[in-house]
Design a protein around this motif. Structure first.
Motif, short mmCIF file in Angstrom:
data_model
loop_
_atom_site.label_atom_id
_atom_site.label_comp_id
_atom_site.label_asym_id
_atom_site.label_seq_id
_atom_site.Cartn_x
_atom_site.Cartn_y
_atom_site.Cartn_z
N VAL A 173 0.29 -1.15 -0.31
CA VAL A 173 -0.09 0.28 -0.37
C VAL A 173 0.75 1.17 -0.39
CG1 VAL A 173 -1.83 1.14 0.94
CG2 VAL A 173 -2.44 -0.36 0.87
N LYS A 177 0.04 3.08 -3.40
CA LYS A 177 -0.50 4.46 -3.45
C LYS A 177 -1.09 5.89 -3.55
CE LYS A 177 -3.28 6.26 0.76
NZ LYS A 177 -3.35 7.93 0.17
N TYR A 254 -10.86 -0.80 -2.19
CA TYR A 254 -9.54 -0.12 -2.05
C TYR A 254 -9.96 0.65 -1.02
CZ TYR A 254 -6.71 4.47 -1.55
OH TYR A 254 -5.83 5.50 -1.06
N LEU A 258 -7.47 -0.09 2.45
CA LEU A 258 -7.43 1.19 3.56
C LEU A 258 -7.65 0.77 5.29
CD1 LEU A 258 -5.89 1.91 0.55
CD2 LEU A 258 -6.11 4.54 1.71
N ILE A 270 0.10 4.66 6.86
CA ILE A 270 -1.51 4.59 6.21
C ILE A 270 -2.79 5.16 6.06
CG2 ILE A 270 -3.31 2.72 5.12
CD1 ILE A 270 -0.93 0.42 5.39
#
Length: 272
Positions: A173, A177, A254, A258, A270
Motif C-alpha cells: 500500500v 498508494k 480500495y 485501507l 496508512i
C-alpha cells in the motif's frame, strides 16, 4: 476716323489711343481709347476686400440649469414588494444534480452495531478488528480461515502469520498508494488464489463466506483476497465503518483495504 495703332515698338509717341480687340462671341473687334479703358478699370474693378466668413446659426436647446447646493437630488425608487407567502405562486428554485447519499445511515429497527465477536481477532462491533498491538499482546500471532473448492466441494483451513502478512500488505500500500488514484489495482480485483489441496485445481478455490456479519475480514486482508467478496459485502463493510460506499467495486474495495489497515495500525502512515 478709323485709325488703328499697334504696339510693336514703332509708334511709342502715340500713347493716347489703344487698339483693343475684344472678341465676344461672334462680335467684331472694337477700338477703345486708352484713357477710357483706364477710367473703366478704375470705376468697375475695386480693390479686393477681405473675405468675410459667413456663419449659419441653428438654435439649440439650452441645458437645464444646475441645481443649487441647497437643493438635494432624490431618485424615485420602486416600492418594495413583500415576500410571497403563497406556495402556489412562489418561484421554485432550480435544482442541480442530486447529491450523493450520505455514507452514515441509521440501522434498521431491532439491529445494533454491537454483535458477538465471530473470531478472537474481531471486536464486538460490526466489520471491525482489533489492532495489531492488541493481538500480539494477547498472543494471537496466527490468523486462520476457511477456503472452499467449487470443483471437489471440499473445505479446508489455511493459516497466515499475522505480523509477516500484514507487513506485506502495508508495504504494498505504501509503495503503490499514489498510483492507485483511489482505485483498487488489478491484483486486488482479481486475486491470485492457491490450488485446491484435495484436487489440485486452480481457479476453483474461494474464501468460505456465510453471513455478512460473520465475514473473516482480517483473514481476507492478510491473504489479499478481499476482491473475492461481492459488492454488497464490501458495501456492508463500508457502511459500518462510516466510509463512502457508492461507486464501482474497485473504489469500494480500495476503501476496504485501507480501512482494515487503519484498524490494525491506527497510528501508522496508512490513511484514507
Amino acid at each position: 476716323m478709323n485709325t488703328s495703332f499697334s504696339f510693336n515698338g514703332e509708334n511709342d509717341d502715340h500713347e493716347d489711343l489703344l487698339t483693343l480687340s475684344l472678341s465676344i462671341g461672334a462680335r467684331s473687334p472694337a477700338t477703345v481709347p486708352l484713357n477710357q479703358f483706364h477710367s473703366y478699370l478704375s470705376s468697375e474693378i475695386s480693390p479686393l476686400a477681405p473675405l468675410q466668413p459667413t456663419f449659419t446659426t441653428t438654435a439649440l436647446p439650452l441645458p437645464p440649469l444646475p441645481l443649487s447646493p441647497q437643493e438635494p437630488i432624490f431618485f424615485a425608487a420602486p416600492p418594495l414588494q413583500p415576500p410571497s407567502t403563497n406556495l402556489e405562486t412562489a418561484p421554485i428554485p432550480c435544482r442541480g444534480r442530486a447529491g450523493r447519499k450520505p455514507s452514515i445511515q441509521a440501522l434498521k429497527q431491532g439491529k445494533s452495531e454491537a454483535v458477538s465477536a465471530p473470531y478472537p481477532w474481531a471486536t464486538t462491533r460490526r466489520a471491525t478488528v482489533h489492532s495489531l498491538d492488541y493481538l500480539l499482546s494477547k498472543g494471537i500471532n496466527v490468523i486462520s480461515g476457511n477456503l472452499y473448492c467449487k470443483r471437489c466441494d471440499k473445505q479446508y483451513e489455511v493459516e497466515y502469520d499475522l505480523r509477516q502478512k500484514f507487513m506485506e500488505v502495508a508495504c504494498f500500500v505504501s509503495k503503490n498508494k499514489c498510483g492507485m488514484h483511489d482505485r483498487a489495482p488489478a491484483i486486488w480485483m482479481n486475486p491470485s488464489l492457491p490450488n485446491c489441496e484435495f484436487c489440485d485445481q486452480n481457479n476453483y478455490v474461494r474464501p468460505a463466506v456465510s453471513k455478512k456479519r460473520s465475514i473473516n475480514w482480517l483473514f481476507l486482508l492478510l491473504g489479499q483476497m478481499l476482491g473475492c467478496c461481492k459488492l454488497s459485502e464490501l458495501k456492508y463493510f463500508c457502511k459500518h465503518t462510516k466510509n463512502h460506499r457508492t461507486g464501482a467495486k474497485d473504489r469500494v474495495l480500495y476503501l476496504t483495504y485501507l480501512a482494515l489497515c487503519k484498524q490494525l495500525d491506527p497510528n501508522g502512515a496508512i490513511d484514507l
